[in-house]
Each structure stands twice: as C-alpha cells, then as structure tokens.
Design an enzyme around this catalytic site. Structure first.
Site, PDB file in Angstrom:
ATOM      1  N   LYS A  42       0.818  -1.211   0.000  1.00  0.00           N
ATOM      2  CA  LYS A  42       0.000   0.000   0.000  1.00  0.00           C
ATOM      3  C   LYS A  42       0.861   1.275   0.000  1.00  0.00           C
ATOM      4  CE  LYS A  42      -4.081  -1.896  -0.142  1.00  0.00           C
ATOM      5  NZ  LYS A  42      -3.829  -3.340  -0.210  1.00  0.00           N
TER       6      LYS A  42
HETATM    7  C1  LIG Z   1      -9.997  -2.431  -1.677  1.00  0.00           C
HETATM    8  C2  LIG Z   1      -9.386  -3.147  -0.509  1.00  0.00           C
HETATM    9  N1  LIG Z   1     -10.066  -3.196   0.644  1.00  0.00           N
HETATM   10  C3  LIG Z   1      -9.567  -3.819   1.726  1.00  0.00           C
HETATM   11  C4  LIG Z   1      -8.342  -4.448   1.685  1.00  0.00           C
HETATM   12  C5  LIG Z   1      -7.843  -5.154   2.900  1.00  0.00           C
HETATM   13  O1  LIG Z   1      -6.724  -4.515   3.439  1.00  0.00           O
HETATM   14  P1  LIG Z   1      -5.886  -5.223   4.576  1.00  0.00           P
HETATM   15  O2  LIG Z   1      -4.960  -6.201   3.901  1.00  0.00           O
HETATM   16  O3  LIG Z   1      -5.126  -4.117   5.256  1.00  0.00           O
HETATM   17  O4  LIG Z   1      -6.828  -5.885   5.487  1.00  0.00           O
HETATM   18  C6  LIG Z   1      -7.596  -4.430   0.515  1.00  0.00           C
HETATM   19  C7  LIG Z   1      -6.293  -5.083   0.456  1.00  0.00           C
HETATM   20  O5  LIG Z   1      -5.623  -5.220  -0.519  1.00  0.00           O
HETATM   21  C8  LIG Z   1      -8.133  -3.763  -0.623  1.00  0.00           C
HETATM   22  O6  LIG Z   1      -7.471  -3.728  -1.786  1.00  0.00           O
END
Ligand SMILES: Cc1ncc(COP(=O)(O)O)c(C=O)c1O
Length: 382
Positions: free
Chosen positions: A181
């Site tokens: 990210k």
């Molecule tokens: C659009 C979106 N929402 C939520 C997430 C979940 O993030 P995390 O891995 O921090 O839980 C991601 C992860 O890639 C994502 O791309």
C-alpha cells in the site's frame, strides 16, 4: 531487465525507528501508536484516528459499531478486494453488489439507489486504485435513506475529492498499511472518524472489549484493573509497526509524487494508442495512484488479457489484475450471485491489467514497461 509489480519504499529511517523501538522494550501498542494515530489524524484533518492491524479489521469494526445484524444488506462495488464483502458476511448479513463505471472502475453512484431495500444499512464505497468515489452523490443518497457510509480507503492515501482529503467524509474511513500500500507498516490499518463516541467504541472493540488499553492502564494508579464491557476482538497494532508508520507518514506525499510521476509517464505513452484504453481520473479529484489500471482494447487485438499478462511476465514485468469480480468466487456463486447484471464489470474484467507502480520505480523501469506494452500490442494488432 526485471520490473517487479511492487517494491516497498523502506529507508534507513524506518529501519532505525524499528531498531530504536525494539531497544526501548515496548513492543505492543503504546506511546508510539498513540503518536502515530495523532500524526495521522492531523495529516488527514479528521478528529479521530484509531489504529488497527489491517483495513479488514477496520471495516469489520466499522460495521460492528453500526450494529449490523443478520440479513441486513450493505451496498458495495462488485469490483473490490474480498475483504470489503467478507466483513459483511461476518455478521451473516448480505453484501449487495453495485456495478462499476467503465473508465474509472469506480462504483457507479447512479446505480446505487435501485439497490436500496428496507434491509439496507450501509454503503461501502471503495476508492479503487486510489481514485475517490463520487462522495457527494453517495453521501447525499445515504442521508436520504438514513444509511451509514463506511469508506474503504485501502488504496487512497493520500487522495482528495473536491479539495477535501479522503478520510473526512464518511462515518468511518478505513485505510490499509498492507505491504504494497501507499503507506506500509507490513500489515496495519487506520480508521478515521469524526465522532468521539464512535471512536471510543472502536477502541474498546479492537482490544477484547476492554474499557482501557494496556498503555493507558500502565500509566494509571490502578494499572491492574480493567473491565470487559462487550465481546471485542484482538485487532490492535504494535509499536513496532507504528514506528514504521510514523516514518512512512513523513514521506507519504513524497511517495505519492513518485507514483504520480510514473502514472503520468504511462498515461502519456498510452493515450493515443488504439489498442489501449488508459485509465480515467475525474477532474474534480486527485488519485493516490496505488494502482495503475490499463484496459486493453481487445476489439483491436488478436490477443486477450490473459495472453498479454503472460507475454509481459515472459519479458520480466510483474502485472496483476484488480480485481477478480466477487461473483466469480465459489463462495459467492454458492450463495447464488452471478455476473449477469454487471455489464460494465464484465467488460472491464475482460480487458484490465494493473501495471507496476511504486515509489522508487526508476524512469528506466517505467520505460521498460511502456516499451514492452507497446511492443506486445503492436505485434498483437488485429
Ligand atoms: C480495496 C481493498 N479493501 C480492503 C483491503 C484489505 O486490506 P488489509 O490487507 O489491510 O486488510 C484491501 C487489500 O488489498 C483492498 O485492496
């Protein structure tokens, strides 16, 4: 040359901050985490920032504070990460998918209202690739139907919508600090909210439903005493992660500018090619450029999206696809979802790839990607 899909931007600042934290001897959430939350809320311009160990945890807790119940419905785009929909299922509630727009891949705000029923409780817009959704339209629909707005901002730090930073509009906004990210702590997340009572409950829920966290307790006279006021979760972050986050936040705009530079280079190279459909960002908003989506004009090509990815991979370029539509997965098929009505989603999924884009990517690496994209589509012309 090999160009990976992603390379984290970690400098001696993050490495030293972690070493210092390890030497300090406080590893779980403590003063560093409080400092990170404070710096984050000041940067975004939101009242409260509550750290968690992932955006998924943030989305889950957001639905929990709004007391989502079994059989309730939550609207979300059909093109998103599995996390956005799965958190709805944690409550045995029903994710209701909304089709996307072709040019931006964003949830189509004009298709939200037709999906609202008496059971709808919330809308979860996803700022896909880093581009903010149509937040004015979405918030006004939510107000009219008394729905909560939980922003999935996993891709969108930093991003601005009509001059306002993402993180200030919804009831809660959830950022991700996952490895790839735009700000990373390896794993991690942050929930922004403007409501004090909601922030307090999020803090309680993220740590076993305990009314005070370990850091707060340690500093008080009755340090050993606490109460459990509801069944919570184990979603806190660590001071090791927060030490990285503090350093990353200092350079978040520098990293964003490096991504934006790559995006501009790509858009410039691809804009007048018949075989390619460059990604569109609407003029009233600024993308974080977490992803650079490129759609292939398959009508002008003999090769399809999958073959294109294979050829790029063969030339050492890491690509990905964001995302496989949710109805394609066994779990959702079993629940009766299908892609029939999601015409734009199907159109995009046949054509889209995500190109490498990351801070620290060199001009030579970007040019190598461009050269190979153009070479493959030139050779693959119909
Ligand atoms: C659009 C979106 N929402 C939520 C997430 C979940 O993030 P995390 O891995 O921090 O839980 C991601 C992860 O890639 C994502 O791309």
């Amino acid at each position: 040359m090999n160009v990976p899909f992603h390379r984290p931007y970690i400098t001696e600042d993050e490495i030293n901050a972690v070493a210092e934290q390890l030497r300090a001897g406080w590893l779980t959430a403590g003063s560093r985490t409080a400092e990170f939350e404070d710096a984050f809320s000041r940067y975004i311009g939101c009242r409260h920032a509550v750290s968690v160990n992932s955006a998924t945890a943030g989305l889950h807790l957001s639905l929990a504070v709004f007391d989502l119940q079994e059989d309730d419905e939550v609207l979300l785009p059909v093109v998103t990460h599995a996390a956005t929909a799965e958190v709805v299922r944690y409550f045995k509630a029903r994710p209701v998918f909304v089709d996307i727009e072709r040019g931006t891949h964003l949830m189509d705000a004009s298709k939200i209202e037709e999906k609202i029923s008496g059971k709808t409780k919330a809308i979860m817009p996803v700022h896909y690739a880093g581009q903010p959704c149509d937040m004015d339209e979405i918030c006004s629909i939510a107000r009219a139907h008394r729905l909560h707005v939980i922003e999935d901002a996993a891709h969108s730090l930093p991003a601005w919508y009509r001059g306002r930073a993402i993180g200030t509009a919804g009831d809660t906004t959830c950022f991700s600090f996952y490895a790839t990210k735009t700000l990373t702590t390896g794993e991690g997340g942050m929930i922004c909210t403007g409501d004090e009572e909601r922030a307090r409950r999020l803090c309680v829920l993220r740590l076993h439903g305990i009314d005070r966290d370990a850091w707060e307790r340690l500093r008080s006279a009755r340090f050993w005493q606490y109460d459990v006021v509801e069944a919570g979760y184990k979603y806190n972050t660590t001071d090791i992660a927060s030490a990285i986050g503090i350093e990353q936040l200092k350079k978040v705009e520098l990293m964003w500018k490096m991504r934006r530079r790559i995006a501009e280079r790509y858009t410039d190279a691809f804009k007048n090619r018949e075989e390619l459909i460059p990604y569109t960002v609407k003029s009233d908003r600024v993308s974080a450029w977490h992803l650079y989506p490129l759609d292939l004009n398959i009508d002008a090509l003999k090769i399809g999206r999958d073959r294109f990815i294979e050829e790029m991979r063969g030339r050492g370029v890491g690509l990905s696809v964001h995302f496989i539509p949710l109805y394609e997965f066994t779990y959702y098929k079993r629940m009766g979802y299908s892609g029939k009505e999601y015409v734009n989603c199907r159109w995009v999924f046949e054509r889209t790839v995500s190109l490498p884009i990351f801070p620290g990517m060199t001009d030579e690496e970007a040019d190598y990607v461009i050269e190979n994209v153009l070479d493959i589509v030139q050779a693959g012309r119909r």
